[in-house]
Design a protein around this motif. Sequence first.
Motif, PDB file in Angstrom:
ATOM      1  N   LYS A 269      24.709  17.960 -30.273  1.00 32.43           N
ATOM      2  CA  LYS A 269      24.962  17.394 -31.597  1.00 32.43           C
ATOM      3  C   LYS A 269      25.341  18.493 -32.589  1.00 32.43           C
TER       4      LYS A 269
ATOM      5  N   ASP B  87      27.221  14.664 -28.616  1.00 34.27           N
ATOM      6  CA  ASP B  87      26.198  13.927 -29.341  1.00 34.27           C
ATOM      7  C   ASP B  87      26.693  13.744 -30.775  1.00 34.27           C
TER       8      ASP B  87
ATOM      9  N   ASN C 295      27.355   9.426 -23.593  1.00 34.66           N
ATOM     10  CA  ASN C 295      26.590  10.655 -23.392  1.00 34.66           C
ATOM     11  C   ASN C 295      25.508  10.469 -22.335  1.00 34.66           C
TER      12      ASN C 295
END
Length: 166
Positions: free
Chosen positions: A9, A57, A108
Amino acid sequence: MARIWKFGKDIDTDQIVPGRYAPYMLKEGQDVKDFAFCEARPAFAKQAQPGDIIVADENFGCGSSREYAPEALRRRQIGAIIAPSFARIFFRNAINLGIPLYVSSEANKLVSDGEEVTLDVANNCLHTATTSLTLPSLPSFAQEIAQAGGIVPFVRAFGRFPGEDQ
């Protein structure tokens, strides 16, 4: 077949292409595509192939609004980027450059780094060896831009911006 490149992320534009590799700072004969993820993931800069897919992410492309970050990915001919969310400016820059983006948190969990998959852009479907994932459609204006190869090719072909009355 396309290879999956997984990222975490908050991947910011400086991780995608560090500022010192901005196109205006490169020596003649160098291309910004060769510096995509050169520090954050050196194998990507050396091994990513046309059609490969980035699965990340949340908050992909955050940070500064450097258009050369998605430009480096376009020049690498990345087939698509799939993430639960994108930074707004990155999203628009990437769409304007013709990179298909999909908002999905399931991808993901479904794919592994390095896995070979097939992406059916026309039907918004990601196929692995064992399953398929239907991806949400891009907004119609974004589909038009991506199909044309970017906003500039779209305007050249149609003499208007997507969504404008003909």
